[in-house]
Design a protein around this motif. Sequence first.
Motif, PDB file in Angstrom:
ATOM      1  N   VAL A  83       0.837  -1.207   0.000  1.00  0.00           N
ATOM      2  CA  VAL A  83       0.000   0.000   0.000  1.00  0.00           C
ATOM      3  C   VAL A  83       0.872   1.257   0.000  1.00  0.00           C
ATOM      4  N   GLN A 129       7.863   7.728 -11.084  1.00  0.00           N
ATOM      5  CA  GLN A 129       7.154   8.990 -11.397  1.00  0.00           C
ATOM      6  C   GLN A 129       8.170  10.120 -11.515  1.00  0.00           C
ATOM      7  N   GLU A 164       2.425   6.024   7.517  1.00  0.00           N
ATOM      8  CA  GLU A 164       1.621   4.971   6.892  1.00  0.00           C
ATOM      9  C   GLU A 164       1.889   3.596   7.480  1.00  0.00           C
TER      10      GLU A 164
HETATM   11  C1  G6P Z   1      -3.523   5.933  -1.678  1.00  0.00           C
HETATM   12  C2  G6P Z   1      -2.281   5.067  -1.544  1.00  0.00           C
HETATM   13  C3  G6P Z   1      -1.023   5.921  -1.686  1.00  0.00           C
HETATM   14  C4  G6P Z   1      -1.077   6.698  -2.992  1.00  0.00           C
HETATM   15  C5  G6P Z   1      -2.355   7.524  -3.138  1.00  0.00           C
HETATM   16  C6  G6P Z   1      -2.511   8.075  -4.545  1.00  0.00           C
HETATM   17  O1  G6P Z   1      -3.602   6.779  -0.576  1.00  0.00           O
HETATM   18  O2  G6P Z   1      -2.272   4.389  -0.300  1.00  0.00           O
HETATM   19  O3  G6P Z   1       0.133   5.107  -1.674  1.00  0.00           O
HETATM   20  O4  G6P Z   1       0.046   7.550  -3.086  1.00  0.00           O
HETATM   21  O5  G6P Z   1      -3.496   6.700  -2.888  1.00  0.00           O
HETATM   22  O6  G6P Z   1      -2.695   6.986  -5.412  1.00  0.00           O
HETATM   23  P1  G6P Z   1      -2.403   7.041  -6.955  1.00  0.00           P
HETATM   24  O7  G6P Z   1      -2.758   5.656  -7.451  1.00  0.00           O
HETATM   25  O8  G6P Z   1      -3.287   8.096  -7.559  1.00  0.00           O
HETATM   26  O9  G6P Z   1      -0.966   7.357  -7.138  1.00  0.00           O
END
Ligand code: G6P
Length: 372
Positions: A160, A169, A250
């Motif tokens: 996660v 990125q 986290e």
């Molecule tokens: C959730 C995840 C994060 C992530 C964020 C944005 O909170 O736990 O790890 O950075 O969403 O997600 P995305 O898929 O848009 O990068």
Amino acid sequence: QSVELGEHRHYMHKEIFEQPQSVIDTLQGRISGDSVLVSAFGHQAEEIFSKIEQVQIIACGTSYHAGLVAKYWFEDIIGMPCLVEVASEYRYRNPVIRPNTLLLTISQSGETADTLAALRSAKATQADLASLTICNVPESSLTRESDLVFLTHAGPEIGVASTKAFTTQLVALALFLTAMGRVQNRLSTGREKAIVAGLQKLPSLIQSALQHEAVIKDIAQQFADKGSALFLGRGTMYPIAMEGALKLKEISYIHAEAYPAGELKHGPLALIDDTIPVIAIAPKDELLEKLKSNLQEVKARGGQMIVFEDEDSNVNTDGDDLNVIKATTNVGRITAPITFNIPLQLLSYHVALIKGTDVDQPRNLAKSVTVE
Ligand code: G6P
């Protein structure tokens, strides 16, 4: 990259160690000689890039932190105005979108509800708004709804807490900045060549950073009984400090916050005593001396400091008993934030292991937040 755990105890650990390969995969096919291929952003990229006067980045969580690093790069390296905002704010206000803005969404999943809604609402306000997404999932809502798409090739990210997606990125953002800089003649050939060379060195820089795991594991012991931690950085290391603090929150459930080191005196200095670890990121750059004097202020108040620095940053000049980790060796403007983030990932991971949390699936969090 496989989704088997192999020798690793957790996906997060596996994904941290996959980063050299994720960078290689993200660069693959995007560079020709010493140049970034503009066509890597889509067949309309050249035409769209030539008209852009400002970049508006929208993202959430870790992806937002990648955007914050990119803002420093954009304005510093190619002189292009760059705004960054969390999607859940952007979507519910009435932002002024200047003409010739490129709306850039950054997302691992491509399905984050707020990011998608922000893209849709901006497009509804300005029908001819050009959009680019930097995304890790090819068949996702963001890739379908954006004019231009750049896929990070991090491979599936299961943990996660995002690690390799963030790193790729940043690589994607560096490639984008370089491509845009060339199309608009904002970047000399020499500068482009240097950025490309730096990106190509990244896998080995990350590899070296990963070798500090044993010492970081020892340092993690000091966090087990702590309720709070403060991360400090200046310049691009400020968003890297934010990302370091987010990782710690986290997965270890320790309260952590990040501050630009120059803001210490405007509040957080009041928190400093010998119970709060202060993590500083100290690359050898033009802000190092400023950072050192900020750290003196922490030290004078008995703060427990952990410093990640370059080989010759020499934060610990007076031989004090500091935890100094020589994390990297004078890497460049683009490669430094990417490389310095690696030991922070390892630190959070090892603190979480000691605390016995569910590293890959921390309580209350989801990998992808597809509902509001
Ligand atoms: C959730 C995840 C994060 C992530 C964020 C944005 O909170 O736990 O790890 O950075 O969403 O997600 P995305 O898929 O848009 O990068």
